[in-house]
Design an enzyme around this catalytic site. Structure first.
Site, mmCIF file in Angstrom:
data_model
loop_
_atom_site.group_PDB
_atom_site.id
_atom_site.type_symbol
_atom_site.label_atom_id
_atom_site.label_comp_id
_atom_site.label_asym_id
_atom_site.label_seq_id
_atom_site.Cartn_x
_atom_site.Cartn_y
_atom_site.Cartn_z
ATOM 1 N N GLY A 73 -22.958 36.612 -0.416
ATOM 2 C CA GLY A 73 -23.466 35.753 -0.613
ATOM 3 C C GLY A 73 -24.424 35.065 -0.075
ATOM 4 N N THR A 74 -23.439 34.504 0.443
ATOM 5 C CA THR A 74 -24.265 32.990 1.759
ATOM 6 C C THR A 74 -24.492 34.319 3.012
ATOM 7 O OG1 THR A 74 -21.966 32.658 1.368
ATOM 8 C CG2 THR A 74 -23.234 31.886 3.251
ATOM 9 N N ASN A 152 -23.796 26.727 -10.400
ATOM 10 C CA ASN A 152 -23.256 27.255 -10.032
ATOM 11 C C ASN A 152 -21.335 26.255 -10.600
ATOM 12 O OD1 ASN A 152 -23.705 26.532 -6.962
ATOM 13 N ND2 ASN A 152 -21.344 26.062 -6.530
ATOM 14 N N GLN A 180 -24.845 33.705 -8.863
ATOM 15 C CA GLN A 180 -24.025 33.452 -10.739
ATOM 16 C C GLN A 180 -25.054 33.297 -11.165
ATOM 17 O OE1 GLN A 180 -21.082 32.120 -10.359
ATOM 18 N NE2 GLN A 180 -20.745 31.185 -8.895
ATOM 19 N N GLY A 201 -21.062 40.772 -5.282
ATOM 20 C CA GLY A 201 -20.388 41.584 -6.038
ATOM 21 C C GLY A 201 -18.790 41.037 -7.238
ATOM 22 N N HIS A 202 -17.778 39.557 -5.988
ATOM 23 C CA HIS A 202 -16.876 39.702 -6.414
ATOM 24 C C HIS A 202 -17.215 38.969 -7.539
ATOM 25 C CE1 HIS A 202 -17.031 35.244 -4.437
ATOM 26 N NE2 HIS A 202 -17.798 35.625 -3.859
ATOM 27 N N THR A 238 -22.362 48.983 10.136
ATOM 28 C CA THR A 238 -22.033 50.219 8.813
ATOM 29 C C THR A 238 -21.802 49.672 7.803
ATOM 30 O OG1 THR A 238 -21.299 51.815 10.647
ATOM 31 C CG2 THR A 238 -20.250 52.025 8.741
ATOM 32 N N CYS A 326 -15.043 19.733 -1.565
ATOM 33 C CA CYS A 326 -13.646 18.406 -1.146
ATOM 34 C C CYS A 326 -13.991 18.743 0.543
ATOM 35 C CB CYS A 326 -12.171 19.071 -2.021
ATOM 36 S SG CYS A 326 -11.338 18.275 -0.733
HETATM 37 N N1 PLP Z 1 -25.079 31.195 -4.444
HETATM 38 C C1 PLP Z 1 -24.484 30.672 -5.484
HETATM 39 C C2 PLP Z 1 -24.874 29.787 -6.700
HETATM 40 C C3 PLP Z 1 -22.489 30.688 -5.146
HETATM 41 O O1 PLP Z 1 -22.007 30.489 -6.886
HETATM 42 C C4 PLP Z 1 -22.326 31.633 -4.151
HETATM 43 C C5 PLP Z 1 -20.667 31.611 -4.036
HETATM 44 O O2 PLP Z 1 -19.902 31.110 -4.951
HETATM 45 C C6 PLP Z 1 -23.219 31.832 -2.939
HETATM 46 C C7 PLP Z 1 -23.632 31.361 -3.124
HETATM 47 C C8 PLP Z 1 -22.126 32.211 -1.718
HETATM 48 O O3 PLP Z 1 -21.525 33.921 -2.336
HETATM 49 P P1 PLP Z 1 -20.626 34.260 -2.024
HETATM 50 O O4 PLP Z 1 -18.983 33.689 -1.908
HETATM 51 O O5 PLP Z 1 -20.383 36.566 -1.288
HETATM 52 O O6 PLP Z 1 -20.619 34.132 -0.242
#
Ligand code: PLP
Length: 408
Positions: A73-74, A152, A180, A201-202, A238, A326
């Site tokens: 996601g990042t 989140n 989320q 995905g996770h 890849t 934290c």
């Molecule tokens: N955006 C939101 C709202 C999230 O909750 C998170 C992960 O907790 C992310 C982005 C980042 O996702 P990732 O952990 O796959 O980089």
């Protein structure tokens, strides 16, 4: 009850057995490169294409070609925001909110230091966005708006359709962090004024290390990762094939069970919420209750520190999380709860319980058995602490015992 009781599904989720099963052959048997010309590789390419279709269906994209696989996601958030800035170099102003995940928040803070003006939209006490503030923030210099679908920490859902309509009426591209939301609520990007959408995905029972970025057809998207021609020149490197295929399967399962799972999970969450509010007198829910993810409960226990509660819950085999970030040993109050102006005596005592389809009613009752005595004990210590020196219980187990200061 023995073993791990996992209420930290906004941090990450368990990979579904069906997902792990479809992934395994792509490590050992079908290890070809999906970009290769030969049949050994191209058959893998076909499976990647199938996964792209499954992810496109989950988010309601018009065309699988609009889906780019990423590593998380990042990465999706970073790639989206940087692409929109690069594609419109004459415009520099960014509009986002004070309650974003660090993947957007940190990047926008970084860009602000580099000279990009950023408007940080606030939220009210319930965590809701003020749409007039958004309207007033948009200028002729605004390059992009980036706003999350669901928070989140609190689970609060923003009105993406209304926000998108306002942003689109000014001809500004709109990126949504849907990390989320995916797999928890219906996402029909095709019918919404959303130009880019990040998912990971996770968060919906696929493995870690894979995500996707939706880029609506017609949006100019200079790549963040430069190199080979993968992902139609939009993301070099890849693909993480096994994880991509796992994410496709997880997306298919999430979509097929969305209504059923979210109903069941919401019932459990509401049950947990009602039980805890009743059994812990000095407690309150953070964030509006209606427009909220079905799986998330952010609850504060007055005068306490969420981390102390987590340590004691961990000793009972319960994994939850605080709403606070934290940093290097010093705990700071959550930026989300601060933006919501949660009063000081409630601010530190937030605990987030986030559920998944794996949670049971038995676990909810177990948590409700364990939390009240912990809260009572800590509130007793806290009262003593106010009289004399501050006391906080120390963890009996070492670091990394399963409590999470973050958030996810
Ligand atoms: N955006 C939101 C709202 C999230 O909750 C998170 C992960 O907790 C992310 C982005 C980042 O996702 P990732 O952990 O796959 O980089």
């Amino acid at each position: 009850m023995a073993g791990e009781i996992y209420f930290d599904n906004n941090a990450t989720t368990r990979v579904l057995p069906e997902v792990a099963d479809v992934m395994l052959p792509f490590f050992t048997e079908y290890y070809g490169n999906p970009s290769s010309i030969h049949r050994f590789g191209s058959q893998v390419g076909q499976r990647v294409a199938e996964a792209r279709g499954q992810v496109a269906a989950l988010i309601g994209a018009a065309d699988p070609v609009e889906v780019i696989f990423t590593s998380c996601g990042t990465e999706g958030d970073n790639a989206a925001i940087r692409a929109l800035l690069e594609s419109r170099p004459a415009k520099r102003h960014i509009v986002t909110t004070q309650v974003e995940h660090p993947a957007v928040l940190g990047l926008c803070q970084h860009l602000e230091k580099k000279g990009y003006p950023v408007t940080w939209l606030g939220v009210d006490e319930d965590g809701a966005l003020e749409l007039d503030e958004l309207r007033a923030a948009l200028t002729d210099d605004t390059a992009l708006v980036s706003i999350m679908w669901a928070n989140n920490e609190t689970g609060v859902i923003f009105p993406i359709e209304q926000i998108g309509a306002i942003v689109r009426s000014r001809g500004i591209p709109f990126h949504v962090d849907g990390v989320q939301a995916a797999g928890k609520v219906a996402l029909k990007v095709k019918d919404l004024p959303v130009d880019l959408l990040t998912i990971s995905g996770h968060k919906f029972h696929a493995p870690k290390g894979v995500g996707a970025l939706y880029v609506r057809r017609g949006i100019t998207f200079p790549p963040f990762m430069i190199g080979g021609h993968q992902e139609r020149n939009r993301r070099a490197g890849t693909e993480n094939v096994a994880a991509v295929i796992g994410m496709g399967k997880a997306a298919e399962i999430a979509l097929s069970r969305l209504a059923e799972d979210s109903d069941r999970v919401k019932k459990l969450r509401d049950q947990l919420e009602a039980l805890l509010l009743e059994s812990c007198p000095d407690s309150r829910v953070n964030g509006q209750r209606q427009n909220r993810l079905p799986n998330t409960l952010n609850i504060s226990f007055r005068y306490l520190e969420g981390e102390s509660i987590l340590v004691l819950l961990d000793q009972q085999g319960i994994c939850a999380s605080t709403g606070s970030a934290c940093t290097a040993g010093s705990s700071e109050p959550s930026h989300v709860l601060r933006a919501m102006k949660v009063p000081a005596d409630w601010l530190q005592g937030a605990v987030r319980f986030s559920l998944s389809r794996f949670n049971t009613e038995e676990e909810v009752y177990y948590v409700n058995q364990k939390v009240p005595p912990i809260v009572q004990r800590l509130q007793g210590l806290s009262a003593l602490g106010k009289l004399g020196s501050q006391q906080h219980p120390q963890p009996e187990r070492g670091a990394g015992t399963g409590t999470t200061a973050i958030r996810g």
